[in-house]
Design a protein around this motif. Structure first.
Motif, PDB file in Angstrom:
ATOM      1  N   SER A 114       0.550  -1.314   0.410  1.00 20.02           N
ATOM      2  CA  SER A 114      -0.188  -0.153  -0.232  1.00 20.02           C
ATOM      3  C   SER A 114       0.964   1.077   0.155  1.00 20.02           C
ATOM      4  CB  SER A 114      -0.660   0.261   1.183  1.00 20.02           C
ATOM      5  OG  SER A 114      -2.059  -1.213   1.039  1.00 20.02           O
ATOM      6  N   ASP A 117       1.737   1.571  -3.341  1.00 18.55           N
ATOM      7  CA  ASP A 117       1.322   2.310  -3.874  1.00 18.55           C
ATOM      8  C   ASP A 117       0.812   4.067  -3.593  1.00 18.55           C
ATOM      9  OD1 ASP A 117       0.516  -0.187  -5.181  1.00 18.55           O
ATOM     10  OD2 ASP A 117      -1.691  -0.507  -3.841  1.00 18.55           O
ATOM     11  N   ARG A 120       3.172   5.786  -5.813  1.00 23.46           N
ATOM     12  CA  ARG A 120       3.830   6.016  -6.946  1.00 23.46           C
ATOM     13  C   ARG A 120       2.687   7.150  -7.737  1.00 23.46           C
ATOM     14  NH1 ARG A 120       4.051   0.795  -6.915  1.00 23.46           N
ATOM     15  NH2 ARG A 120       1.957  -0.257  -6.481  1.00 23.46           N
TER      16      ARG A 120
END
Length: 387
Positions: A114, A117, A120
């Protein structure tokens, strides 16, 4: 050499991300640009962007991008930090990592996925901005990994390396060519042998080696706030960091340095002496001062020193330290402050356990470095293992 400031919003401190104001931001950044700096370091609060492990708020990402755009209008580049993390004695960790949901932020596979994520998404949100300087994974995230943090997230050195590898790769997957990808550790990485984030992690990951220099770490207690052991600590820490480099052309970035009033009673003088000495470090990428604005007194429970670290007051008035910062930038850019090359070298024996503590600001190695420096640039430092 680049010059910048760590941006602390004047109205509401970092809590201002809750009700972001582009007008307030433009006012603050206009004042900052007037100092002659070329960049800011921007720190959005991680829990506000990723309040749930599966939710990354688009509005919060848009606010970050808006600040980058405003900075660009004013001629400022922006370095964006991701995991905040830890700021001015307060931890900002999302609820999905605490209490009933406590999981290790460095080792839990679902959590690390996570975080990738999130990194990014944040990088992608600003990747197309031409004034993006780079992405830093977070602010002194290593303080979560061990004591003295009251509830640490334990990790081994190899686990720390893998965590850095994965998050650095996540940022690079979205970062544009030329943008720096870095990570920042507080100085336990250099001075505490029990800290799992080690000096080699600082130089093995990311595009530059980041240092954060604070003289309340023992330097000021040993030498006085304006003593040579304090005004030269930032230079020493940068040279110590460079000693670990495998590539001689790797830059060192002094990403945080400030004049803490609990141990420094003349901020402008401390700033001038610190900048004059650290400017002599070979390959220094830049100096980014902490911080732009004071914490407002309406905000409670901060350590006292946090209310007076700014170059501006919380109502936007420039302080003597801010004026001296602008003067020193102009003098260094004009070459008015002579910077001599160092010719001396000291060897730190990194082949034995305890070498990190042995390099600390109260120890003999630092005293020997100061003695060898005299009034000139400090010696280069090399490692016994490298020689």
């Amino acid at each position: 050499m680049r010059f910048g400031v760590n941006y602390t919003p004047s109205n509401g401190w970092f809590h201002s991300w809750l009700d972001f104001s582009a007008t307030d931001t433009r006012r603050d950044l206009t004042a900052i640009a007037g100092l002659g700096v070329d960049h800011i370091r921007l720190m959005p609060l991680w829990p506000l962007i990723q309040p749930n492990r599966g939710v990354i708020r688009r509005k919060a990402l848009d606010d970050v991008a808006t600040v980058v755009d405003i900075a660009g209008d004013l001629g400022l580049d922006v370095n964006v930090d991701a995991l905040q993390g830890h700021l001015s004695s307060f931890d900002f960790v999302p609820s999905w990592l605490e209490s009933w949901h406590r999981r290790n932020m460095f080792t839990d596979p679902a959590v690390v996925g996570s975080l990738e994520d999130y990194v990014r998404a944040l990088t992608a949100a600003v990747a197309e901005r031409p004034n993006l300087l780079g992405i830093t994974l977070g602010n002194e995230v290593n303080q979560f990994a061990a004591a003295p943090h009251p509830t640490p997230h334990p990790v081994t050195p190899s686990g720390a390396a893998e965590w850095l590898r994965r998050l650095t790769a996540a940022a690079r997957a979205e970062a544009p060519p030329g943008a720096l990808v870095t990570h920042a550790m507080y100085d336990a990485a250099w001075y505490d042998d029990t800290q799992p984030f080690e000096p080699r992690h600082a130089v093995d990951h990311g595009d530059a080696t980041i240092t954060h220099s604070w003289v309340f770490n023992g330097a000021a207690q040993a030498y006085g706030g304006l003593g040579r052991g304090s005004t030269r600590h930032a230079e020493y820490l940068c040279r110590l960091a460079a000693a670990w480099h495998v590539r001689p052309d790797r830059p060192v970035w002094l990403q945080e340095v400030g004049a803490p009033t609990n141990v420094v009673d003349d901020g402008p003088l401390f700033l001038e002496e610190t900048m004059r000495h650290v400017a002599a470090v070979d390959g220094l990428y830049g100096i980014t001062w902490w911080c732009s604005h004071d914490v407002g007194r309406e905000l409670l429970d901060f350590p006292e020193l946090e209310y007076d670290l700014g170059l501006f007051t919380s109502d936007g008035q420039i302080k003597p330290t801010g004026r001296r910062f602008a003067e020193m930038i102009a003098r260094l850019k004009a070459g008015e402050v002579p910077v001599a090359d160092t010719v001396l070298t000291l060897v730190l024996d990194d082949t034995v356990y305890g070498h990190r503590a042995a390099a600390g600001p109260r120890r003999e190695f630092y005293r020997a470095w100061l003695d060898a420096a005299g009034d000139g640039p400090g010696p280069r430092i090399t490692l016994a293992s490298h020689s």
